[in-house]
Design an enzyme around this catalytic site. Structure first.
Site, mmCIF file in Angstrom:
data_model
loop_
_atom_site.group_PDB
_atom_site.id
_atom_site.type_symbol
_atom_site.label_atom_id
_atom_site.label_comp_id
_atom_site.label_asym_id
_atom_site.label_seq_id
_atom_site.Cartn_x
_atom_site.Cartn_y
_atom_site.Cartn_z
ATOM 1 N N ARG A 21 -26.225 -72.621 113.439
ATOM 2 C CA ARG A 21 -25.699 -71.256 113.349
ATOM 3 C C ARG A 21 -26.311 -70.472 112.180
ATOM 4 O O ARG A 21 -26.501 -69.262 112.269
ATOM 5 C CB ARG A 21 -24.172 -71.309 113.240
ATOM 6 C CG ARG A 21 -23.531 -71.815 114.538
ATOM 7 C CD ARG A 21 -22.099 -72.274 114.348
ATOM 8 N NE ARG A 21 -21.280 -71.214 113.819
ATOM 9 C CZ ARG A 21 -20.005 -71.382 113.442
ATOM 10 N NH1 ARG A 21 -19.415 -72.583 113.548
ATOM 11 N NH2 ARG A 21 -19.319 -70.369 112.976
ATOM 12 N N ASP A 38 -17.373 -77.285 116.212
ATOM 13 C CA ASP A 38 -16.373 -76.400 115.609
ATOM 14 C C ASP A 38 -15.570 -75.620 116.660
ATOM 15 O O ASP A 38 -15.926 -75.600 117.834
ATOM 16 C CB ASP A 38 -17.072 -75.381 114.705
ATOM 17 C CG ASP A 38 -17.336 -75.937 113.316
ATOM 18 O OD1 ASP A 38 -16.711 -76.956 112.962
ATOM 19 O OD2 ASP A 38 -18.167 -75.351 112.590
ATOM 20 N N ARG A 53 -18.985 -83.873 115.673
ATOM 21 C CA ARG A 53 -17.968 -82.853 115.906
ATOM 22 C C ARG A 53 -18.603 -81.570 116.417
ATOM 23 O O ARG A 53 -19.781 -81.334 116.188
ATOM 24 C CB ARG A 53 -17.267 -82.481 114.603
ATOM 25 C CG ARG A 53 -16.847 -83.640 113.789
ATOM 26 C CD ARG A 53 -16.361 -83.131 112.429
ATOM 27 N NE ARG A 53 -16.217 -84.248 111.512
ATOM 28 C CZ ARG A 53 -15.889 -84.115 110.230
ATOM 29 N NH1 ARG A 53 -15.703 -82.903 109.717
ATOM 30 N NH2 ARG A 53 -15.762 -85.178 109.468
#
Lengths: 246, 246
Positions: B195, B50, B48
């Site tokens: 991140r 975000d 995935r």
């Protein structure tokens, strides 16, 4: 006060206020009205830009009774404006200054993406043109446009201004990676003029017209003899000059 | 079939299908369903991404009874997909190929804009960080992260996977104009791992933490000891590898 703003034109229906549309002017005036406790403040820009057209240095002015230092204006406006409009600078100007009437020259950039495939990250910021281009031929054609000419053939047939004589000081075509960048500077530009010039130069670069057609196009004074209008999203209002001398 | 897509994550609620949200997977599956006369086709991606996160080379696979040549698939999908998703290539693969389970390595990029002012044209594509940074200190810190470690401190506390050991092959920090570009490659990444690494390295660059804190952070196995999660819009899924050997 006079300010310089940059904006990403993607999500605006152009610069000028229109009912029920998201516009740059509409956002500026809404924010200024808020700062003036509900009082409407008219914003005058150097000129309009169309839907999707970007600005790196659009200039505007407005009159205000508020006495706020430039830094305070900048902080307040950038806090209240949406994040696709940024105020780069703002200063006090003589009350005689007019952002449209006092323009001495304008510079635009037009960016073409020469790649086989469209690039998702540049789709709103360049015009994707995957066809062959002879840059030398385009530069030869560009030279015919420099100087003072009647640009009737190079503006929208809907242009209402009577005198269509303008002077182009510069029309450079440079390559940067996969991008072809047109830099064009002149006394002023008629409606769609930069986009029709770029569209016509691309047809010349692609071999569908010749550089030597340009003088005839200028003489014809007929929008039908020039190329297609290149799309708005490749166009940037780059810089507005107010010097009396170039 | 297995394809490589790039997408501008700005207007997607992430990769994965969610009810009433615009997602990348949702758009892929809708288009494939249309090509399969209403029959649902499940799309499996390498992983995935975000909300706001971009992809330069996301990989996916799907099973199909249709016999269409790769060029035909590409033309059809790019015609039907929205213009913020582009299919870069597509090929037939062994039916045993799995876009998620067979990943051998992933590379991400993270882009930071080091300018005093936010840039309207890069606001969705870089993280604007107007504060001082000591790049050498950041590179020293990055070196402590390379290799095999338990990255519990560097992933979201909500991460459900049990084994949080991963190997980072490369963590380069380069400068390109006003941008600082992190390139990070490893066997795989935990939720928010890139991140949190970037957010922590920025705090070290800004002098609020020291490169020598990294070994302790790794040992602590506690999300509370590391830096803030850098925002999604600076992150790009760059490349997914399926070679057995690095």
């Amino acid at each position: 006060m006079s300010g310089i703003i940059s904006y990403d034109g993607t999500n605006f229906s152009g610069y000028q206020v229109q009912p029920d549309q998201r516009t740059v002017q509409g956002n500026l005036e809404k924010v200024l009205q808020r700062m003036h406790k509900g009082e409407f403040v008219k914003v005058i820009a150097s000129g309009r830009t169309d839907t999707g057209v970007h600005a790196v240095g659009q200039v505007f002015h407005f009159d205000t009774p508020l006495s706020i230092a430039p830094d305070g204006w900048k902080r307040a406006l950038n806090t209240l404006l949406p994040d696709d409009i940024r105020l780069l600078s703002i200063d006090e100007v003589a009350s005689s200054f007019h952002a449209r009437y006092d323009v001495s020259a304008k510079e635009y950039q037009y960016r073409v993406l020469r790649a086989d495939e469209e690039d998702v990250f540049r789709r709103n910021f360049t015009f994707h043109y995957p066809f062959a281009l002879d840059i030398d031929q385009m530069r030869r054609a560009a030279n015919y446009l420099i100087g003072e000419h009647d640009f009737t053939s190079f503006c929208s047939a809907r242009t209402e201004v009577v005198d269509k004589t303008r002077t182009i000081y510069k029309l450079d075509i440079s390559e940067s990676g996969e991008e072809l960048i047109f830099s064009i500077k002149g006394t002023g530009f008629l409606y769609n003029m930069v986009r029709i010039i770029v569209g016509t130069l691309l047809e010349i670069g692609n071999g569908r017209r010749s550089p030597e057609d340009i003088p005839d196009m200028l003489l014809a004074k007929d929008r039908d003899v020039t190329g297609k209008t290149a799309p708005g999203h490749g166009l940037y209002l780059w810089e507005v000059s107010y010097e009396k001398e170039e």
